[in-house]
Design a protein around this motif. Sequence first.
Motif, PDB file in Angstrom:
ATOM      1  N   ARG A 219     -49.710  39.747   1.096  1.00  0.00           N
ATOM      2  CA  ARG A 219     -48.906  39.238  -0.030  1.00  0.00           C
ATOM      3  C   ARG A 219     -48.535  37.771   0.197  1.00  0.00           C
ATOM      4  O   ARG A 219     -48.535  36.971  -0.749  1.00  0.00           O
ATOM      5  CB  ARG A 219     -47.629  40.075  -0.167  1.00  0.00           C
ATOM      6  N   LEU A 220     -48.212  37.405   1.429  1.00  0.00           N
ATOM      7  CA  LEU A 220     -47.918  36.004   1.735  1.00  0.00           C
ATOM      8  C   LEU A 220     -49.132  35.121   1.471  1.00  0.00           C
ATOM      9  O   LEU A 220     -49.036  34.046   0.882  1.00  0.00           O
ATOM     10  CB  LEU A 220     -47.475  35.854   3.199  1.00  0.00           C
ATOM     11  N   ALA A 221     -50.299  35.571   1.904  1.00  0.00           N
ATOM     12  CA  ALA A 221     -51.521  34.787   1.726  1.00  0.00           C
ATOM     13  C   ALA A 221     -51.854  34.607   0.256  1.00  0.00           C
ATOM     14  O   ALA A 221     -52.410  33.578  -0.156  1.00  0.00           O
ATOM     15  CB  ALA A 221     -52.678  35.462   2.464  1.00  0.00           C
ATOM     16  N   VAL A 226     -50.379  29.632   4.304  1.00  0.00           N
ATOM     17  CA  VAL A 226     -49.360  30.158   5.207  1.00  0.00           C
ATOM     18  C   VAL A 226     -49.555  29.584   6.602  1.00  0.00           C
ATOM     19  O   VAL A 226     -50.679  29.498   7.116  1.00  0.00           O
ATOM     20  CB  VAL A 226     -49.422  31.707   5.268  1.00  0.00           C
ATOM     21  N   GLU A 227     -48.430  29.171   7.221  1.00  0.00           N
ATOM     22  CA  GLU A 227     -48.412  28.780   8.629  1.00  0.00           C
ATOM     23  C   GLU A 227     -47.349  29.621   9.325  1.00  0.00           C
ATOM     24  O   GLU A 227     -46.252  29.817   8.782  1.00  0.00           O
ATOM     25  CB  GLU A 227     -48.100  27.288   8.785  1.00  0.00           C
ATOM     26  N   ARG A 228     -47.693  30.095  10.566  1.00  0.00           N
ATOM     27  CA  ARG A 228     -46.764  31.018  11.251  1.00  0.00           C
ATOM     28  C   ARG A 228     -46.368  30.448  12.611  1.00  0.00           C
ATOM     29  O   ARG A 228     -47.202  29.938  13.346  1.00  0.00           O
ATOM     30  CB  ARG A 228     -47.418  32.383  11.427  1.00  0.00           C
ATOM     31  N   GLU A 229     -45.062  30.577  12.916  1.00  0.00           N
ATOM     32  CA  GLU A 229     -44.537  30.253  14.240  1.00  0.00           C
ATOM     33  C   GLU A 229     -43.593  31.382  14.640  1.00  0.00           C
ATOM     34  O   GLU A 229     -42.423  31.397  14.245  1.00  0.00           O
ATOM     35  CB  GLU A 229     -43.788  28.922  14.230  1.00  0.00           C
ATOM     36  N   PHE A 233     -42.366  32.015   8.861  1.00  0.00           N
ATOM     37  CA  PHE A 233     -43.564  31.815   8.043  1.00  0.00           C
ATOM     38  C   PHE A 233     -43.279  30.691   7.038  1.00  0.00           C
ATOM     39  O   PHE A 233     -42.255  30.736   6.337  1.00  0.00           O
ATOM     40  CB  PHE A 233     -43.934  33.095   7.289  1.00  0.00           C
ATOM     41  N   THR A 234     -44.165  29.712   6.993  1.00  0.00           N
ATOM     42  CA  THR A 234     -44.047  28.622   6.029  1.00  0.00           C
ATOM     43  C   THR A 234     -45.142  28.788   4.984  1.00  0.00           C
ATOM     44  O   THR A 234     -46.339  28.816   5.316  1.00  0.00           O
ATOM     45  CB  THR A 234     -44.188  27.247   6.703  1.00  0.00           C
ATOM     46  N   LEU A 248     -41.966  36.693  -4.628  1.00  0.00           N
ATOM     47  CA  LEU A 248     -42.476  36.960  -3.273  1.00  0.00           C
ATOM     48  C   LEU A 248     -41.430  37.694  -2.440  1.00  0.00           C
ATOM     49  O   LEU A 248     -41.752  38.689  -1.754  1.00  0.00           O
ATOM     50  CB  LEU A 248     -42.866  35.641  -2.607  1.00  0.00           C
ATOM     51  N   VAL A 249     -40.191  37.230  -2.480  1.00  0.00           N
ATOM     52  CA  VAL A 249     -39.131  37.875  -1.701  1.00  0.00           C
ATOM     53  C   VAL A 249     -38.927  39.318  -2.179  1.00  0.00           C
ATOM     54  O   VAL A 249     -38.759  40.250  -1.369  1.00  0.00           O
ATOM     55  CB  VAL A 249     -37.822  37.058  -1.812  1.00  0.00           C
TER      56      VAL A 249
END
Length: 568
Positions: A219-221, A226-229, A233-234, A248-249
Amino acid sequence: MDGVGLEVGRGEVVGLLGPNGAGKTTVIKMLLGLVRPDAGEVVLLGQPAGDPAARARVGYLPELFRYQPWLSAAEVLELHVRLSGAAVSADERRDVLALVGLAERARDRVGGFSKGMQQRLGLAVALVARPELVVLDEPTSALDPLGRVDVRDIVLSLKARGVAVLLNSHLIGEVERVCDRVVILDRGRVAASGTLTELLGQHEVRLHLTGLPATGEARLAAAGRVEREGDWFTVAFPADDDTTVPDLVRDLVGLGVRVHAVEPGRISLEERLLGILRDGAEETRVNRVALTIAGLTLREATRRRVLMALAVLTVVLLALSGWGFSRFAAESGGTLTSGEARLTASILLNLVMFGYSLIAALGTAFLAGPTLSGETESGIALAVLARPIRRSSFLLGKWLGLVAFGSGYVTLAGLAQVVVVGLTVDYWPPEPVAALALLAGQTVVLLTLAVLLSTVISPMASGVVAVGLFCTTWVAGVVGGIGAALDNDAVARVGTVSRVLLPTDGLWRGAMHAFQDPSALLQFGGADGQAFPFLSVAPLTPAYLAWTALWVAMVWGLAAVSFVRRDL
């Protein structure tokens, strides 16, 4: 600059961004006719940018500038209102000073202002003539945070009134807050331009998530890049997408994801600017203006220390010459009945007048350099020339002011000396008016030369060269006189040529002839008097006077061409 093109519409704020040396200030100077483009067209409010009339409706705050330190803030506004040709009442001028926070300092001299107060005054000057276009070059430099907020509010109020604003600033946050469009320059070219939405292209949201299943990652993609740390998730969204984040939320919560934090964000203009730059690394009326500038130049001259120096030297010379002439009268019996005594009086008077001539040469030559070249280098001229005036009018005003000062000094000092001589030894020159007029003409010639030199070399150098040429011409005239007395045509020609190339010595010799007793040459030996530096054998001819007037016109014309073509 290479192919730069931009427009600023009414009621629009356009920001100029770019690194140092990108060409932002050069673009502004071309817009205001201060720098001439090699090609292309610059249109200012529907008129060619080189037309002074186009600048009548423009307000300009330069990046580097100074105002005349002896003027008060109110006088600076009054000066620029007169230069702009606008009808702005005293009440309006006070309102503008109040707008920039200087209402209480209106009568204070600008020389005592801090840099921040100078900046506020510069903003007032830009606004006072009710401009239709306001050009602000680093308007918030040297301002405190409160001053920056004031500038921001002023820019937004100008936009609301339909005024076009071109803003050059290194404070990217301020540009983001007030600008409708941004033009990014890099190495003289437009690297990017557009609205903030167009330039930024996307905004981001950071989410702190735990318990994220594979369906949640999908769903995020689907929402964006998307970038993850770790658990953060950004997600980057299109700039005009304002609905994806709530949806999205909601979907993530429905999938059982624990949402600990949602931090909305946007790619900053600074980040976008750095990204672009990194990728790229890969008539006003002439008479009115001239007279206004002439008056300002006279006021400036009276405030410089050179005036005090001239006054002291003049008083000393008057006192010494008065004492010397009184001693001469006492030792010659108190009267001047003999031809020898009248000859001596003529020679001594010419000698003293040469002293005044030299003082005037030194004073005016060293005044001409700082008042033109110095103002150009310091930024004073930049602030004035952004007004709807021609550079030739500015130069004419400077020249007129200097001429009035220099010729006025030599006339008054010479007249005082004539009175001193008349009272002490009872010798009155036969043609004092003509003699003083010729001395004033000599000063005009030297000033014109100094003005020309100041358009091409430094202030100090222009004064040194002008005085050096003055002295060289006088020495050449003496050498030529000796050659004439000895019937040596080659040597005599030295004086003739020098008087043609620089008419100062010719005018001086005409003044000497008007000061001296008509019988002086007979007493001295007729034509042999040419060998003596303080006697003149003949009056000036009308042809020579005409040549002198033509010389002044030609040299002034060269100065005007040099100054007009000079990039400030």
